[in-house]
Design a protein around this motif. Structure first.
Motif, PDB file in Angstrom:
ATOM      1  N   ALA A  53       0.846  -1.191   0.000  1.00 15.29           N
ATOM      2  CA  ALA A  53       0.000   0.000   0.000  1.00 15.29           C
ATOM      3  C   ALA A  53       0.881   1.240   0.000  1.00 15.29           C
ATOM      4  O   ALA A  53       1.934   1.267   0.629  1.00 15.29           O
ATOM      5  N   PHE A  54       0.440   2.255  -0.731  1.00 20.56           N
ATOM      6  CA  PHE A  54       1.171   3.517  -0.755  1.00 20.56           C
ATOM      7  C   PHE A  54       0.180   4.664  -0.746  1.00 20.56           C
ATOM      8  O   PHE A  54      -0.763   4.680  -1.525  1.00 20.56           O
ATOM      9  N   PHE A  55       0.420   5.608   0.154  1.00 20.12           N
ATOM     10  CA  PHE A  55      -0.448   6.773   0.279  1.00 20.12           C
ATOM     11  C   PHE A  55       0.428   8.014   0.170  1.00 20.12           C
ATOM     12  O   PHE A  55       1.277   8.263   1.019  1.00 20.12           O
ATOM     13  N   GLU A  56       0.243   8.773  -0.909  1.00 19.94           N
ATOM     14  CA  GLU A  56       1.073   9.950  -1.137  1.00 19.94           C
ATOM     15  C   GLU A  56       0.842  10.979  -0.042  1.00 19.94           C
ATOM     16  O   GLU A  56      -0.283  11.278   0.325  1.00 19.94           O
ATOM     17  N   GLY A  57       1.922  11.504   0.494  1.00 15.55           N
ATOM     18  CA  GLY A  57       1.822  12.463   1.578  1.00 15.55           C
ATOM     19  C   GLY A  57       1.822  11.803   2.943  1.00 15.55           C
ATOM     20  O   GLY A  57       1.864  12.475   3.962  1.00 15.55           O
ATOM     21  N   GLY A  67      -1.734   5.746   5.448  1.00 11.28           N
ATOM     22  CA  GLY A  67      -2.623   6.900   5.436  1.00 11.28           C
ATOM     23  C   GLY A  67      -3.248   7.135   6.798  1.00 11.28           C
ATOM     24  O   GLY A  67      -3.185   6.290   7.696  1.00 11.28           O
ATOM     25  N   GLY A  68      -3.874   8.280   6.962  1.00  7.70           N
ATOM     26  CA  GLY A  68      -4.384   8.676   8.255  1.00  7.70           C
ATOM     27  C   GLY A  68      -5.564   7.874   8.751  1.00  7.70           C
ATOM     28  O   GLY A  68      -5.876   7.896   9.937  1.00  7.70           O
ATOM     29  N   GLY A  69      -6.271   7.152   7.884  1.00  9.35           N
ATOM     30  CA  GLY A  69      -7.453   6.416   8.307  1.00  9.35           C
ATOM     31  C   GLY A  69      -7.192   4.987   8.701  1.00  9.35           C
ATOM     32  O   GLY A  69      -8.130   4.232   8.937  1.00  9.35           O
ATOM     33  N   CYS A  70      -5.926   4.579   8.798  1.00 11.30           N
ATOM     34  CA  CYS A  70      -5.624   3.162   9.031  1.00 11.30           C
ATOM     35  C   CYS A  70      -6.079   2.672  10.395  1.00 11.30           C
ATOM     36  O   CYS A  70      -6.393   1.502  10.564  1.00 11.30           O
ATOM     37  N   GLY A  71      -6.098   3.559  11.379  1.00 12.70           N
ATOM     38  CA  GLY A  71      -6.492   3.127  12.702  1.00 12.70           C
ATOM     39  C   GLY A  71      -7.923   2.653  12.785  1.00 12.70           C
ATOM     40  O   GLY A  71      -8.282   1.894  13.678  1.00 12.70           O
ATOM     41  N   GLY A  72      -8.757   3.078  11.845  1.00 14.81           N
ATOM     42  CA  GLY A  72     -10.160   2.702  11.889  1.00 14.81           C
ATOM     43  C   GLY A  72     -10.494   1.481  11.071  1.00 14.81           C
ATOM     44  O   GLY A  72     -11.665   1.154  10.918  1.00 14.81           O
ATOM     45  N   LEU A  73      -9.477   0.797  10.522  1.00 18.26           N
ATOM     46  CA  LEU A  73      -9.725  -0.374   9.681  1.00 18.26           C
ATOM     47  C   LEU A  73      -9.332  -1.640  10.426  1.00 18.26           C
ATOM     48  O   LEU A  73      -8.155  -1.897  10.662  1.00 18.26           O
ATOM     49  N   PRO A  74     -10.285  -2.461  10.846  1.00 22.21           N
ATOM     50  CA  PRO A  74      -9.944  -3.698  11.548  1.00 22.21           C
ATOM     51  C   PRO A  74      -9.311  -4.710  10.605  1.00 22.21           C
ATOM     52  O   PRO A  74      -9.506  -4.666   9.390  1.00 22.21           O
ATOM     53  N   GLN A  75      -8.519  -5.626  11.153  1.00 26.34           N
ATOM     54  CA  GLN A  75      -7.900  -6.677  10.361  1.00 26.34           C
ATOM     55  C   GLN A  75      -8.972  -7.558   9.707  1.00 26.34           C
ATOM     56  O   GLN A  75     -10.016  -7.857  10.304  1.00 26.34           O
ATOM     57  N   GLY A  86      -3.720  14.188  -4.102  1.00 25.89           N
ATOM     58  CA  GLY A  86      -2.645  13.214  -4.059  1.00 25.89           C
ATOM     59  C   GLY A  86      -3.081  11.891  -4.657  1.00 25.89           C
ATOM     60  O   GLY A  86      -4.116  11.798  -5.317  1.00 25.89           O
ATOM     61  N   ALA A  87      -2.283  10.852  -4.418  1.00 29.65           N
ATOM     62  CA  ALA A  87      -2.546   9.538  -4.999  1.00 29.65           C
ATOM     63  C   ALA A  87      -2.460   8.466  -3.929  1.00 29.65           C
ATOM     64  O   ALA A  87      -1.894   8.668  -2.852  1.00 29.65           O
ATOM     65  N   ALA A  88      -3.032   7.305  -4.216  1.00 32.03           N
ATOM     66  CA  ALA A  88      -2.948   6.151  -3.332  1.00 32.03           C
ATOM     67  C   ALA A  88      -3.034   4.889  -4.172  1.00 32.03           C
ATOM     68  O   ALA A  88      -3.762   4.846  -5.170  1.00 32.03           O
ATOM     69  N   THR A  89      -2.284   3.860  -3.768  1.00 29.83           N
ATOM     70  CA  THR A  89      -2.258   2.598  -4.499  1.00 29.83           C
ATOM     71  C   THR A  89      -2.226   1.438  -3.509  1.00 29.83           C
ATOM     72  O   THR A  89      -1.545   1.508  -2.488  1.00 29.83           O
ATOM     73  N   ALA A  90      -2.974   0.393  -3.806  1.00 27.42           N
ATOM     74  CA  ALA A  90      -2.956  -0.816  -2.988  1.00 27.42           C
ATOM     75  C   ALA A  90      -2.982  -2.033  -3.902  1.00 27.42           C
ATOM     76  O   ALA A  90      -3.645  -2.017  -4.949  1.00 27.42           O
ATOM     77  N   THR A  91      -2.252  -3.084  -3.529  1.00 27.26           N
ATOM     78  CA  THR A  91      -2.253  -4.333  -4.282  1.00 27.26           C
ATOM     79  C   THR A  91      -2.294  -5.506  -3.314  1.00 27.26           C
ATOM     80  O   THR A  91      -1.876  -5.397  -2.159  1.00 27.26           O
ATOM     81  N   LYS A 147      -3.501 -14.985  -8.676  1.00 26.41           N
ATOM     82  CA  LYS A 147      -4.667 -14.116  -8.540  1.00 26.41           C
ATOM     83  C   LYS A 147      -4.201 -12.819  -7.896  1.00 26.41           C
ATOM     84  O   LYS A 147      -3.303 -12.802  -7.049  1.00 26.41           O
ATOM     85  N   SER A 148      -4.798 -11.714  -8.318  1.00 25.12           N
ATOM     86  CA  SER A 148      -4.340 -10.424  -7.809  1.00 25.12           C
ATOM     87  C   SER A 148      -5.468  -9.402  -7.854  1.00 25.12           C
ATOM     88  O   SER A 148      -6.442  -9.544  -8.597  1.00 25.12           O
ATOM     89  N   THR A 149      -5.308  -8.371  -7.030  1.00 21.90           N
ATOM     90  CA  THR A 149      -6.201  -7.209  -7.051  1.00 21.90           C
ATOM     91  C   THR A 149      -5.339  -5.956  -6.999  1.00 21.90           C
ATOM     92  O   THR A 149      -4.248  -5.953  -6.438  1.00 21.90           O
ATOM     93  N   ARG A 150      -5.851  -4.879  -7.587  1.00 20.64           N
ATOM     94  CA  ARG A 150      -5.115  -3.618  -7.573  1.00 20.64           C
ATOM     95  C   ARG A 150      -6.101  -2.454  -7.596  1.00 20.64           C
ATOM     96  O   ARG A 150      -7.111  -2.496  -8.306  1.00 20.64           O
ATOM     97  N   THR A 151      -5.789  -1.430  -6.811  1.00 21.50           N
ATOM     98  CA  THR A 151      -6.585  -0.208  -6.776  1.00 21.50           C
ATOM     99  C   THR A 151      -5.657   0.990  -6.888  1.00 21.50           C
ATOM    100  O   THR A 151      -4.653   1.062  -6.183  1.00 21.50           O
ATOM    101  N   ASP A 152      -5.976   1.908  -7.783  1.00 18.60           N
ATOM    102  CA  ASP A 152      -5.220   3.156  -7.944  1.00 18.60           C
ATOM    103  C   ASP A 152      -6.205   4.317  -7.945  1.00 18.60           C
ATOM    104  O   ASP A 152      -7.175   4.304  -8.706  1.00 18.60           O
ATOM    105  N   ILE A 153      -5.940   5.324  -7.121  1.00 18.91           N
ATOM    106  CA  ILE A 153      -6.780   6.519  -7.134  1.00 18.91           C
ATOM    107  C   ILE A 153      -5.897   7.763  -7.143  1.00 18.91           C
ATOM    108  O   ILE A 153      -4.781   7.757  -6.627  1.00 18.91           O
ATOM    109  N   VAL A 154      -6.401   8.813  -7.766  1.00 17.51           N
ATOM    110  CA  VAL A 154      -5.699  10.094  -7.837  1.00 17.51           C
ATOM    111  C   VAL A 154      -6.718  11.197  -7.613  1.00 17.51           C
ATOM    112  O   VAL A 154      -7.773  11.220  -8.259  1.00 17.51           O
ATOM    113  N   VAL A 155      -6.408  12.116  -6.715  1.00 13.62           N
ATOM    114  CA  VAL A 155      -7.253  13.286  -6.472  1.00 13.62           C
ATOM    115  C   VAL A 155      -6.472  14.512  -6.908  1.00 13.62           C
ATOM    116  O   VAL A 155      -5.332  14.714  -6.502  1.00 13.62           O
ATOM    117  N   ILE A 156      -7.079  15.332  -7.767  1.00 17.66           N
ATOM    118  CA  ILE A 156      -6.410  16.509  -8.306  1.00 17.66           C
ATOM    119  C   ILE A 156      -7.070  17.772  -7.766  1.00 17.66           C
ATOM    120  O   ILE A 156      -8.067  17.716  -7.057  1.00 17.66           O
TER     121      ILE A 156
END
Length: 330
Positions: free
Chosen positions: A65-69, A94-102, A145-150, A290-299
């Motif tokens: 996982a990568f979260f820009e900034g 990213g800043g919201g990780c504390g609210g995501l349970p395993q 910014g941008a964020a990517t997860a695989t 098998k794989s999954t990927r998510t890419d987002i960009v906010v401008i």
């Protein structure tokens, strides 16, 4: 008191307020969200005769996982034998990780959480009893910014599948997939993908004549979940009677328009496909990934187009201000 002067001051203040309102409303709320879930239960490879064995294979589950900034999370991986479990600790940035349970997936998009996370695990033995394999990639942000997860699960190494006697090969599982993409501002981008590959191919130890059934890459049989039960076939395109293929496990989706969010979901459904010719006893290569990927960009959100009434009020106010200043100078 001069009425015209008072009116001019009033219009001037209204014009100033209109200008302030225009600037304040010009920056729209930015945001992008993406989710890709690829999950298989009771994944099994069976044969109509004899027994199957798997050697030289390692099961590799990985996520990143990568979260820009924010803090980038390096890829994590667990590499085990084919019969062992491979559970990778969920990664999140990213800043919201504390609210995501395993091991929790597909939460409703939040207006406050910003994160990118990957979660992959594989339990059980695909040749004996069945395996559960899951890969989840999810990201959301509301600031520029941008964020990517695989996430993914792959058999690596020299993966030899051996048939003790000639027989048909069947791949079967209960599968589900969940893809979601959405943005809140025109121009923001969200894209997600899921991909499954499983096939059997010839190797140097395969029986004589193996390549006569194969394509240029040496693949004898390609199992392709594509939503078309009539398309299940060997690599030469011969249909297999009785195949079950209710949905596609190879999909890409994306959007950059708030009006065109994408959603593709299904409950668990049965996939089953059997080779249409018996493979001779011997060794073959099994390819599984098998794989999954998510890419987002906010401008930067564009300035909002002002309404005609706001433009009229702004123009009247600016004219009144100019008139007032001219009277004061004279």
């Amino acid at each position: 008191m001069n009425v015209n002067h008072t009116r001019s001051k009033t219009l001037g203040w209204l014009g100033a307020l209109a200008a302030a309102s225009l600037l304040a409303s010009g920056q729209a709320q930015a945001g992008a969200y993406g989710l890709a879930v690829n999950e298989l239960n009771n994944f099994r490879i069976t044969t109509s005769a004899g027994a199957l064995s798997l050697a030289g294979a390692n099961r590799n589950a990985s996520d990143s996982a990568f979260f820009e900034g924010g803090v980038a999370v390096n890829p994590r991986a667990v590499n085990t034998g084919p019969a062992a479990n491979a559970d990778v600790p969920q990664v999140c940035s990213g800043g919201g990780c504390g609210g995501l349970p395993q091991n929790h997936y597909a939460p409703s998009p939040s207006s406050t959480l910003e994160f990118a996370r990957g979660d992959a695990h594989a339990f059980g033995n695909m040749l004996n009893g069945g395996a559960t394999v899951r890969a989840v990639a999810e990201a959301q942000r509301n600031t520029i910014g941008a964020a990517t997860a695989t996430a993914g699960d792959t058999l690596t190494g020299s993966v030899n599948l051996t048939l003790s006697s000639a027989g048909f090969i069947t791949f079967s599982f209960m599968g589900r997939r969940d893809l979601r993409t959405s943005v809140t501002t025109m121009g923001d981008k969200s894209s997600v993908s899921i991909m499954d590959i499983f096939n059997i191919s010839c190797n140097s130890a395969s029986p004589a004549g193996c390549l006569s059934h194969a394509n240029a890459d040496g693949v004898i049989f390609q199992f392709a979940p594509d939503g078309d039960a009539n398309n299940g076939s060997d690599i030469n395109g011969n249909h297999t009677v009785g195949s079950l293929d209710p949905f596609s496990l190879n999909m890409t989706s994306g959007t950059n328009d708030p009006a065109t969010g994408r959603t593709f979901t299904n409950d668990f459904a049965m996939f089953s496909l059997t080779s249409n010719f018996a493979l001779p006893a011997g060794s073959y290569t099994l390819n599984f990934s098998k794989s999954t990927r998510t890419d987002i960009v906010v401008i930067d959100p564009p300035l909002a187009v002002p309404e005609p009434g706001t433009l009229f009020l702004l123009g009247m106010g600016l004219a009144a201000l100019a008139f007032t200043r001219r009277r004061q100078s004279t």
